[in-house]
Design an enzyme around this catalytic site. Structure first.
Site, PDB file in Angstrom:
ATOM      1  N   HIS A 327       0.816  -1.211   0.000  1.00 56.00           N
ATOM      2  CA  HIS A 327       0.000   0.000   0.000  1.00 56.00           C
ATOM      3  C   HIS A 327       0.853   1.266   0.000  1.00 56.00           C
ATOM      4  O   HIS A 327       0.432   2.295  -0.540  1.00 56.00           O
ATOM      5  CB  HIS A 327      -0.940   0.009   1.205  1.00 56.00           C
ATOM      6  CG  HIS A 327      -2.169  -0.828   1.017  1.00 56.00           C
ATOM      7  ND1 HIS A 327      -2.188  -2.177   1.289  1.00 56.00           N
ATOM      8  CD2 HIS A 327      -3.405  -0.518   0.568  1.00 56.00           C
ATOM      9  CE1 HIS A 327      -3.395  -2.654   1.026  1.00 56.00           C
ATOM     10  NE2 HIS A 327      -4.142  -1.679   0.582  1.00 56.00           N
ATOM     11  N   GLY A 328       2.010   1.203   0.611  1.00 53.47           N
ATOM     12  CA  GLY A 328       2.851   2.386   0.622  1.00 53.47           C
ATOM     13  C   GLY A 328       4.142   2.158   1.379  1.00 53.47           C
ATOM     14  O   GLY A 328       4.184   1.376   2.332  1.00 53.47           O
TER      15      GLY A 328
END
Length: 472
Positions: A327-328
């Site tokens: 996701h990041g």
């Protein structure tokens, strides 16, 4: 190009489908591919070359792995698969994680060469997190002999570049659309076009009429000038919890709807996750295609739950650590992912059992909302500030400030109540309502038209924001 942008809604979308419906069947695959290339080039620009190079390499490597498997050259097939995994992960790591890895090295060692990592300029290719997972799942399935390697570069390119799912999913496996890539099996059906349009309109309205207005509140709460209070922190957390659901599920609905209008059936990606009775069930309902990817290709490959409790907990934490980093590349995402991993471990150990509290899905919603705080926060400092304010234990943060009146907009309160009813309503009454709606297609069509008009008015009046998952 964003699905909720004027350029897409008023130009690309109507022109694409108007031509698609009148073209001879034999020309439709070529048309889809050309339109999908144009769609991606408009968003990715010169970085389109990354996707094209990976497309060609994976197509050839899939053929090689398939040939080696048929020849019973298992060792060579494994080496080819390993090369393919490295080949696909290398650009993802470079573009998405190089800066984070440099920051971690600086934090751990204090090495001077990494002190300026935050100033490095690396542009993330649009949709790379999703199309890399499509390539990986394809190669892994070919190696496992779940599918035969595709021999048509056109069909393989459509599978990867089909514009509804190219940028932000859902994560579609090749086996799920293999037959539909063949024009002989993909026909235009009136009911598919109708229900596809209905699903598209519902998704657009989720984004424009619920997610974006709530997102405006979230941006204020996370801004530098907000008058922080317990009320503001909780309002921002609740708004974001609903924003990310309606934003991402709205995008998914639009993608599934457009694909269905073309004759493709994409897998379901959301199943009312906030109505879940446990964190385990939450992840069986949230971003289901991504959860399935990590389950089948990582969790089970590590041994799943077959090697004892400690190994099971380890595998869960590895999966959620990878899910967080997918996701990041930031510490805040790791807190979010490992937090969910910890809750799942507590459920599996019998320590956490929200069913005992007899509060329905509310405990799961609250826990998920708390973990969305670091997910949305800019950094660890803001995460601590917001969670401290939400706890009400910080004497420097009041429960309420008069400046928070600007956040108490009646429209926001109405949308929060509406979102709460939609998301937290029990499955049985929701399914009864759904079945009743499906038996009234004319009314559903009228509702969809109304939602489309209102959404378009919202686009014209207030502009649009990119979908949250576009950044991943």
């Amino acid at each position: 190009m964003v699905f909720s942008s004027p350029g897409f809604l008023f130009l690309f979308f109507p022109v694409f489908f108007a031509l698609y419906f009148v073209l001879p069947r034999a020309a439709r695959n070529s048309y889809i591919l050309l339109a999908s290339f144009a769609f991606y080039i408009l968003g990715a620009g010169a970085l389109t070359v990354v996707a094209l190079v990976l497309l060609l390499l994976n197509f050839m490597l899939g053929q090689l792995i398939g040939h080696l498997c048929r020849a019973s050259s298992e060792r060579a097939a494994k080496l080819a698969l390993g090369a393919g995994i490295v080949m696909n992960l290398a650009p993802l790591i470079f573009f998405k994680y190089l800066l984070f890895l440099a920051q971690v090295l600086h934090d751990v060692s204090g090495a001077a060469p990494f002190a300026t990592a935050a100033t490095w300029k690396i542009i993330l290719p649009l949709g790379i997190s999703f199309y890399v997972f499509h390539f990986l799942s394809y190669l892994l399935d070919v190696h496992a002999r779940r599918i035969e390697a595709e021999t048509s570069i056109q069909k393989f390119a459509i599978y990867i570049f089909l514009f509804p799912h190219l940028i932000a999913g859902p994560v579609v496996r090749y086996a799920e659309v293999r037959e539909q890539l063949n024009l002989k099996y993909r026909r235009l059906v009136g009911s598919d076009v109708f229900w596809g349009m209905v699903i598209f309109c519902i998704g657009l309205s989720k984004k424009m009429l619920i997610a974006d207005p709530l997102g405006a509140v979230v941006d204020v709460v996370h801004g530098p000038t907000v008058a922080m209070s317990t009320y503001a922190a909780w309002l921002g957390a609740l708004c974001y919890s609903f924003q990310i659901y309606f934003d991402f599920s709205g995008y998914t609905d639009m993608a599934i709807g457009m694909a269905r209008m073309m004759g493709f059936r994409f897998p379901r990606n959301f199943n009312r996750p906030y109505a879940a009775a446990s964190i385990t069930e939450f992840w069986q309902r949230w971003h289901m295609t991504l959860s399935r990817f990590f389950r089948d290709y990582v969790y089970i490959a590590l041994g799943g739950n077959r090697r004892g409790k400690l190994a099971t907990y380890r595998n869960s934490f590895i999966v959620f650590g990878l899910c967080a980093l997918w996701h990041g590349a930031a510490y805040t995402f790791l807190i979010w992912g490992l937090g969910h991993g910890a809750l799942l471990a507590l459920e599996r150990a019998g320590v956490l059992n929200s069913a005992r509290w007899r509060l329905g899905s509310l405990p799961v919603f609250v826990l998920a909302t708390l973990l969305w705080v670091p997910f949305r926060a800019v950094d660890l400092s803001q995460t601590g500030k917001l969670l401290g304010a939400m706890s009400g234990l910080d004497p420097a943060v009041p429960l309420w400030q008069d400046a928070n009146r600007v956040l108490a907009d009646p429209k926001v309160m109405f949308l929060l109540a509406l979102a709460g009813v939609i998301c937290l309503l029990g499955d049985q009454p929701f399914q009864r309502l759904r079945r009743r709606s499906l038996r009234q297609p004319l009314m559903m069509g009228l509702y969809a038209c109304l939602l489309y008009v209102l959404s378009c008015l919202a686009v014209v009046e207030g502009g649009f924001n990119p979908f949250i998952y576009f950044q991943f």
